[in-house]
Design a protein around this motif. Sequence first.
Motif, mmCIF file in Angstrom:
data_model
loop_
_atom_site.group_PDB
_atom_site.id
_atom_site.type_symbol
_atom_site.label_atom_id
_atom_site.label_comp_id
_atom_site.label_asym_id
_atom_site.label_seq_id
_atom_site.Cartn_x
_atom_site.Cartn_y
_atom_site.Cartn_z
ATOM 1 N N VAL A 152 46.561 27.492 33.223
ATOM 2 C CA VAL A 152 47.282 26.929 34.194
ATOM 3 C C VAL A 152 46.543 25.634 34.747
ATOM 4 C CG1 VAL A 152 48.347 26.916 36.459
ATOM 5 C CG2 VAL A 152 48.661 28.979 35.033
ATOM 6 N N GLY A 153 45.216 26.091 34.995
ATOM 7 C CA GLY A 153 44.644 24.727 35.391
ATOM 8 C C GLY A 153 44.391 23.835 34.224
ATOM 9 N N SER A 154 44.006 24.208 33.164
ATOM 10 C CA SER A 154 43.765 23.434 31.855
ATOM 11 C C SER A 154 45.278 22.324 31.546
ATOM 12 C CB SER A 154 43.461 24.325 30.735
ATOM 13 O OG SER A 154 43.503 23.502 29.513
ATOM 14 N N LEU B 66 42.238 33.447 46.680
ATOM 15 C CA LEU B 66 41.067 32.528 46.815
ATOM 16 C C LEU B 66 40.465 32.503 45.177
ATOM 17 C CD1 LEU B 66 39.710 33.426 50.104
ATOM 18 C CD2 LEU B 66 40.782 31.254 49.381
ATOM 19 N N LEU B 67 40.375 33.700 44.604
ATOM 20 C CA LEU B 67 39.700 33.689 43.361
ATOM 21 C C LEU B 67 40.510 33.008 42.140
ATOM 22 C CD1 LEU B 67 37.174 34.690 41.893
ATOM 23 C CD2 LEU B 67 38.581 36.907 41.423
ATOM 24 N N PHE B 68 41.499 33.132 42.429
ATOM 25 C CA PHE B 68 42.671 32.663 41.502
ATOM 26 C C PHE B 68 42.626 31.117 41.394
ATOM 27 C CE2 PHE B 68 46.662 31.078 39.923
ATOM 28 C CZ PHE B 68 47.154 31.880 38.747
ATOM 29 N N LEU B 69 42.613 30.553 42.760
ATOM 30 C CA LEU B 69 42.585 29.062 42.974
ATOM 31 C C LEU B 69 41.240 28.594 42.366
ATOM 32 C CD1 LEU B 69 43.824 26.322 43.938
ATOM 33 C CD2 LEU B 69 43.032 27.136 46.354
ATOM 34 N N ARG C 298 39.403 50.816 38.230
ATOM 35 C CA ARG C 298 40.378 51.485 37.592
ATOM 36 C C ARG C 298 41.697 50.652 37.016
ATOM 37 N NH1 ARG C 298 42.565 56.780 40.751
ATOM 38 N NH2 ARG C 298 40.446 57.336 40.135
ATOM 39 N N HIS C 299 42.042 49.590 37.863
ATOM 40 C CA HIS C 299 43.066 48.638 37.122
ATOM 41 C C HIS C 299 42.448 47.378 36.999
ATOM 42 C CE1 HIS C 299 46.070 51.622 38.303
ATOM 43 N NE2 HIS C 299 45.603 51.550 39.480
ATOM 44 N N PHE C 300 41.138 47.540 36.463
ATOM 45 C CA PHE C 300 40.387 46.050 36.401
ATOM 46 C C PHE C 300 40.919 45.278 35.114
ATOM 47 C CE2 PHE C 300 37.420 44.216 33.644
ATOM 48 C CZ PHE C 300 36.759 43.124 34.503
ATOM 49 N N GLY C 301 41.555 45.966 34.072
ATOM 50 C CA GLY C 301 42.049 45.240 33.017
ATOM 51 C C GLY C 301 43.132 44.368 33.371
ATOM 52 N N THR C 302 44.239 45.032 34.142
ATOM 53 C CA THR C 302 45.398 44.164 34.732
ATOM 54 C C THR C 302 45.033 43.082 35.630
ATOM 55 O OG1 THR C 302 46.617 46.299 34.431
ATOM 56 C CG2 THR C 302 47.492 44.266 35.706
ATOM 57 N N ILE C 303 44.162 43.415 36.485
ATOM 58 C CA ILE C 303 43.758 42.354 37.675
ATOM 59 C C ILE C 303 42.925 41.180 36.920
ATOM 60 C CG2 ILE C 303 42.531 42.005 39.744
ATOM 61 C CD1 ILE C 303 42.993 44.879 40.415
ATOM 62 N N PHE C 304 42.023 41.601 35.971
ATOM 63 C CA PHE C 304 41.286 40.370 35.490
ATOM 64 C C PHE C 304 42.038 39.565 34.439
ATOM 65 C CE2 PHE C 304 39.478 39.520 31.231
ATOM 66 C CZ PHE C 304 38.512 38.454 31.552
ATOM 67 N N ASN C 305 42.904 40.253 33.877
ATOM 68 C CA ASN C 305 43.918 39.320 32.945
ATOM 69 C C ASN C 305 44.901 38.290 33.799
ATOM 70 O OD1 ASN C 305 43.330 39.748 29.951
ATOM 71 N ND2 ASN C 305 43.341 41.674 30.863
ATOM 72 N N THR C 306 45.423 38.903 34.977
ATOM 73 C CA THR C 306 46.029 38.364 35.950
ATOM 74 C C THR C 306 45.305 36.905 36.349
ATOM 75 O OG1 THR C 306 47.250 40.232 36.236
ATOM 76 C CG2 THR C 306 47.669 38.333 37.838
ATOM 77 N N VAL C 307 44.232 37.095 36.856
ATOM 78 C CA VAL C 307 43.445 36.088 37.433
ATOM 79 C C VAL C 307 42.896 35.154 36.408
ATOM 80 C CG1 VAL C 307 41.279 35.618 38.466
ATOM 81 C CG2 VAL C 307 42.381 37.615 39.280
ATOM 82 N N ILE D 75 32.971 39.755 39.705
ATOM 83 C CA ILE D 75 33.631 39.753 41.225
ATOM 84 C C ILE D 75 34.680 40.656 41.160
ATOM 85 C CG2 ILE D 75 34.403 38.349 42.772
ATOM 86 C CD1 ILE D 75 32.222 35.955 42.000
ATOM 87 N N THR D 76 35.750 40.447 40.240
ATOM 88 C CA THR D 76 36.855 41.109 40.230
ATOM 89 C C THR D 76 36.665 42.484 40.318
ATOM 90 O OG1 THR D 76 38.102 39.256 38.903
ATOM 91 C CG2 THR D 76 39.154 41.249 39.039
ATOM 92 N N SER D 77 35.908 43.049 39.425
ATOM 93 C CA SER D 77 35.721 44.757 39.614
ATOM 94 C C SER D 77 35.075 45.132 40.871
ATOM 95 C CB SER D 77 34.976 44.887 38.226
ATOM 96 O OG SER D 77 33.255 44.454 38.589
#
Length: 346
Positions: free
Chosen positions: A276-278, A140-143, A261-270, A253-255
């Motif tokens: 992609v949208g651009s 949902l956050l990704f979209l 702990r894995h915030f950097g990986t998840i944040f950059n994936t989101v 919101i991601t954190s």
Amino acid sequence: MLALLPTLIPFLLMFFVQIHHTNGGDNLRYLNVFSFISIAVATYLMIVIIGEHFITLQLSIRISIFLLLLLLLISPLFVVFKAQLTESRSRSAYHDEIRLIEDINPPENEEQKSNRDQGFLPRVENMNLFQAMRTSEFWLLFLVMACAMGSGLATVNNISQIGSSLGYTSTETSTLVSLWSIWNFLGRFGAGYISDYFLHEKGCARPFFIALTLALMTIGHVIISSGFPGSLHLGSILIGVCYGSQWSLMPTITSELFGIRHFGTIFNTVAIASPVGSYFLSVRVVGYIYDIETSSGMEVCKGTHCFMLSFLIMASVTTIGFAVSTALFLRTRVFYKRFILMRSLS
């Protein structure tokens, strides 16, 4: 420079990163001073940019404006020096206080800390990328980010062409591009401050503000599509502020949802949602429609029809993003009330 400088700066400054124990008593005060300086710089630049559009400045005045800007930019150093001097005086008293507290209440061992953390905030601890991707909140956050950041980037990427099609001069479009950065900053700063206040004081889940900014972005896209006099100015302000807000709200919101702990990986994936949208909105929508609307034999399209359909489509995209962010808000509001608010009050 764009490829190497962001890489070189961390390597040059990494040696200054260290664990720094502090009592934290004056941290908020210093942070408020930094925030005030940032707002002062943004306000100063906005006044200068808009003023240059109406007044021709002499060389001596330009030099004075530049020197004052440099003074504003280096002013945080004085705050740092003052903070260092103040903390050096209170550091010894702080360590004495910590030793006294540890004598009265011995520190928890690792097992006790783990049990306490798991019982208090079970959902936000130790979630890696693959665990996060198995949740509906992640997608949902990704979209939402694809809709919000994609439409925002599509706007700023084409703002010069939009101004040209609506009859703006090159100076006016350059001014709009410069002011976009200021609206972007105000959105990042304001969204963080406002969402923090309503979260801590009212218990309002942070995704609510993503839904609110997407609703405002929809209005901004519709305003630009209308093409009335001043529509690009008003629309770019709304879209710029709301676009900046996404870059403030999304990492927080991601954190909060998936832990740090894995915030950097998840944040950059989101954050992949942004290019992609651009790509789809800038290339497959705005660029494609612009080429169709351009008359045969002409290199530049003139008139409101050049971007009207494109921005109506982007308004529809942000409307979808608003609906998705509302769903994210409804799914996480109980989580925020039970866990994030409790942690902020602890």
